[in-house]
Design an enzyme around this catalytic site. Structure first.
Site, mmCIF file in Angstrom:
data_model
loop_
_atom_site.group_PDB
_atom_site.id
_atom_site.type_symbol
_atom_site.label_atom_id
_atom_site.label_comp_id
_atom_site.label_asym_id
_atom_site.label_seq_id
_atom_site.Cartn_x
_atom_site.Cartn_y
_atom_site.Cartn_z
ATOM 1 N N SER A 225 0.842 -1.206 0.000
ATOM 2 C CA SER A 225 0.000 0.000 0.000
ATOM 3 C C SER A 225 0.868 1.243 0.000
ATOM 4 C CB SER A 225 -0.900 0.019 1.243
ATOM 5 O OG SER A 225 -1.574 1.255 1.374
ATOM 6 N N TYR A 238 -2.464 -0.289 10.381
ATOM 7 C CA TYR A 238 -2.541 -0.759 8.988
ATOM 8 C C TYR A 238 -1.283 -0.355 8.225
ATOM 9 C CZ TYR A 238 -4.410 -1.221 4.210
ATOM 10 O OH TYR A 238 -4.619 -1.556 2.888
#
Length: 329
Positions: A225, A238
């Site tokens: 990501s 995250y």
């Protein structure tokens, strides 16, 4: 539709219930309100077809997020993408393959000639749609519900793939848990634990189960990501896991190169999938607006990067790389 009745599926249902509990706690701590901002002119479209630009609908989903419940459906079928046998005769596992990026990857893998095992938590209706799309491409598909945080499930998923297809050539680690929090003080330990168990343990567990069966020419493609590259103040846990996935990718690449197995990662920017409406529904109208392209990606725009990295025809000299697909950041 009848749901699979086995121990891993029952465990997955409990995990999904736990994810919803975490979501409810975070949302209860926040007085959510959304005031739309003035709409700027969006940059010109750059794709083969027109993609949605903000403001998008305000979408709210219960975790883990079912794509069938979205009013604005993610675009995953890539009608202008023509297969050319890049994965002909290969067999793949795609975790989180029921929807979003995972579904788009699974469908393009099938279009390139691969049979695909769909590993997913408990989104049975979404997974069935993915299975039907793969079969429409003329390839075989199996559904394997369960929790990638459970090593026994990961071993079982690999064994079921081998039984169905007789081989395993590609692992795509894509399953993820994401829940924002405005302060580190709002992240309780079960929330933190769920993020790490899905995003790090899950990737490790699947790789550990798959590697003994991958032969030279095989590959692992992890989903990282942009948050793992740049950080995100409201996605502390995250972002930490995504940075860990990037490091895991580079490390595992060095570990497996003597086996002839390549390991790479795709690092997406904002992508319209069930993940974000199941996290920050107040932000969905402007989701992706701050990218230079002025919009989020659609899953079909990410999937070709996974094909590229998975195929020994196109990425035979690429391993340990993180490929950002982030809309021009």
């Amino acid at each position: 539709m009848s749901e699979p009745n086995n121990e891993h599926a029952r465990d997955a249902e409990q995990v999904a219930d736990h994810e919803r509990e975490i979501q409810d706690r975070i949302e209860a701590k926040e007085a959510r309100s959304f005031q739309p901002k003035g709409e700027d002119d969006a940059p010109p479209q750059t794709g083969a077809r027109e993609y949605p630009v903000p403001p998008l609908p305000r979408e709210s989903l219960e975790k883990p997020g079912h794509e069938t419940d979205l009013s604005l459906k993610p675009m995953w079928d890539a009608p202008y993408y023509k297969g050319s046998g890049k994965l002909e005769g290969m067999a793949a596992i795609v975790t989180g393959g029921d929807s979003g990026i995972g579904r788009a990857v699974a469908v393009l893998f099938a279009r390139e000639g691969a049979d695909v095992a769909i590993a997913y938590l408990e989104e049975h209706e979404d997974a069935k749609i993915t299975q039907q799309a793969i079969e429409k491409e003329g390839r075989r598909a199996i559904l394997i519900p369960g929790d990638v945080a459970d090593p026994a499930y990961c071993e079982a998923a690999v064994q079921k793939t081998l039984e169905a297809f007789g081989k395993l050539d590609i692992l795509v680690n894509n399953a993820a848990f994401q829940m924002h929090a405005k302060s580190i003080e709002d992240i309780e330990y079960d929330h933190f634990d769920r993020t790490l168990k899905t995003n790090l343990y899950g990737y490790f567990n699947m790789a550990k189960a798959a590697v003994p069966h991958l032969k030279a020419g095989g590959s692992i493609v992890n989903c990282g990501s942009v948050t793992g590259l740049e950080g995100s103040k409201e996605l502390l846990d995250y972002s930490m896991t995504k940075g860990g996935i990037h490091a895991f990718t580079r490390s595992l690449a060095g570990n497996l190169i003597k086996k002839g197995v390549r390991v790479n990662a795709v690092a997406p920017g904002p992508v319209w999938t069930p993940l974000n409406p199941a996290d920050k529904p107040d932000k969905t109208p402007e989701f992706g607006k701050d990218t230079p392209m002025g919009r989020p990606a659609q899953p079909e725009e990410l999937a070709p990067a996974f094909v590229f990295l998975a195929s020994p025809q196109t990425a035979s000299y690429i391993t340990g790389e993180i490929l950002p697909v982030i809309g021009g950041y």
